[in-house]
Design a protein around this motif. Structure first.
Motif, short mmCIF file in Angstrom:
data_model
loop_
_atom_site.label_atom_id
_atom_site.label_comp_id
_atom_site.label_asym_id
_atom_site.label_seq_id
_atom_site.Cartn_x
_atom_site.Cartn_y
_atom_site.Cartn_z
N MET A 35 0.83 -1.21 0.00
CA MET A 35 0.00 0.00 0.00
C MET A 35 0.86 1.26 0.00
O MET A 35 0.56 2.23 -0.70
N ALA A 36 1.95 1.26 0.75
CA ALA A 36 2.85 2.41 0.79
C ALA A 36 3.51 2.61 -0.57
O ALA A 36 3.63 3.74 -1.05
N ALA A 37 3.93 1.52 -1.20
CA ALA A 37 4.56 1.61 -2.52
C ALA A 37 3.56 2.12 -3.56
O ALA A 37 3.90 2.94 -4.41
N GLN A 38 2.32 1.66 -3.50
CA GLN A 38 1.29 2.13 -4.43
C GLN A 38 1.02 3.61 -4.22
O GLN A 38 0.83 4.35 -5.19
N GLN A 39 1.04 4.08 -2.99
CA GLN A 39 0.84 5.51 -2.72
C GLN A 39 1.99 6.34 -3.29
O GLN A 39 1.77 7.37 -3.91
N ARG A 40 3.23 5.87 -3.07
CA ARG A 40 4.40 6.58 -3.63
C ARG A 40 4.29 6.63 -5.15
O ARG A 40 4.59 7.66 -5.78
N LEU A 41 3.87 5.54 -5.75
CA LEU A 41 3.73 5.46 -7.20
C LEU A 41 2.66 6.42 -7.70
O LEU A 41 2.85 7.11 -8.70
N ALA A 42 1.53 6.51 -7.01
CA ALA A 42 0.45 7.40 -7.42
C ALA A 42 0.87 8.86 -7.34
O ALA A 42 0.39 9.69 -8.12
N GLU A 43 1.76 9.19 -6.42
CA GLU A 43 2.20 10.57 -6.24
C GLU A 43 3.35 10.94 -7.17
O GLU A 43 3.63 12.13 -7.37
N ALA A 44 4.02 9.97 -7.75
CA ALA A 44 5.16 10.23 -8.62
C ALA A 44 4.68 10.66 -10.01
O ALA A 44 3.60 10.29 -10.45
N THR A 45 5.50 11.47 -10.67
CA THR A 45 5.21 11.83 -12.06
C THR A 45 6.48 11.62 -12.88
O THR A 45 7.60 11.72 -12.37
N VAL A 46 6.27 11.34 -14.16
CA VAL A 46 7.39 11.21 -15.10
C VAL A 46 7.02 11.97 -16.36
O VAL A 46 5.84 12.14 -16.68
N ASP A 47 8.04 12.44 -17.07
CA ASP A 47 7.84 13.16 -18.32
C ASP A 47 8.34 12.29 -19.47
O ASP A 47 9.35 11.60 -19.35
N GLY A 48 7.64 12.40 -20.57
CA GLY A 48 8.08 11.77 -21.82
C GLY A 48 8.11 12.85 -22.87
O GLY A 48 7.24 13.73 -22.90
N SER A 49 9.14 12.82 -23.71
CA SER A 49 9.23 13.86 -24.74
C SER A 49 9.75 13.28 -26.04
O SER A 49 10.36 12.21 -26.06
N VAL A 50 9.47 14.00 -27.11
CA VAL A 50 9.92 13.62 -28.44
C VAL A 50 10.37 14.86 -29.18
O VAL A 50 10.09 15.99 -28.75
N ALA A 51 11.02 14.63 -30.29
CA ALA A 51 11.47 15.71 -31.18
C ALA A 51 12.27 16.76 -30.42
O ALA A 51 12.03 17.96 -30.55
N GLY A 52 13.21 16.29 -29.61
CA GLY A 52 14.08 17.21 -28.89
C GLY A 52 13.35 18.07 -27.87
O GLY A 52 13.76 19.18 -27.58
N GLY A 53 12.25 17.58 -27.35
CA GLY A 53 11.50 18.32 -26.35
C GLY A 53 10.40 19.20 -26.94
O GLY A 53 9.78 19.98 -26.23
N ALA A 54 10.15 19.05 -28.24
CA ALA A 54 9.09 19.85 -28.87
C ALA A 54 7.73 19.54 -28.25
O ALA A 54 6.88 20.41 -28.09
#
Length: 137
Positions: A35-54
């Motif tokens: 449950m603690a790991a799922q909470q940490r995961l729900a609060e985390a964010t990640v970015d994905g980008s393409v075309a050099g950050g366009a």
């Protein structure tokens, strides 16, 4: 002689015994850790980008899309082809972010699978169910 197949295991603390109290405590600790790991995961964010950050998208650790950033350079015009290309870039950026979120989930939840063969089926990073015997278990 008893017909109970568990009688052969003996009582708690005995030779070959099974301490159900300790087993329950371990299961409760694993549930709390999950449950603690799922909470940490729900609060985390990640970015994905393409075309050099366009085009950059932000997703939660659970894969929910929370933001899209598009630079002016990403849009070469306003015709249908340019807009279609922009849509393709957004999709590609989302796929990149989702792959990172899946990796984060695997890294976060994977250790909780411990010694289970192939991880936890149905969970990110989980494996297939272990092979079943002739009787289905």
């Amino acid at each position: 002689m008893s017909n109970n197949p568990f009688d052969a295991l003996g009582g708690a603390g005995g030779p070959g015994g099974l301490d159900l109290g300790a087993l329950m405590q371990q299961a409760q600790q694993m549930q709390a850790d999950l449950m603690a790991a799922q909470q940490r995961l729900a609060e985390a964010t990640v970015d994905g980008s393409v075309a050099g950050g366009a085009v950059t998208v932000t997703v939660t650790g659970g894969g929910e899309l929370t933001g899209v950033t598009i630079t002016p350079e990403a849009l070469d015009g306003t015709d249908a082809d340019a807009l279609s290309d922009l849509g393709d870039l957004v999709v590609a950026a989302y796929r990149d972010a989702r792959a990172q979120a899946d990796k984060l989930a695997e890294d976060t939840l994977g250790p909780l699978a411990g010694g289970l063969p192939g991880g936890l089926p149905g969970m990110p990073g989980g494996g297939e169910e272990p092979p079943r015997g002739q009787l289905g278990f």
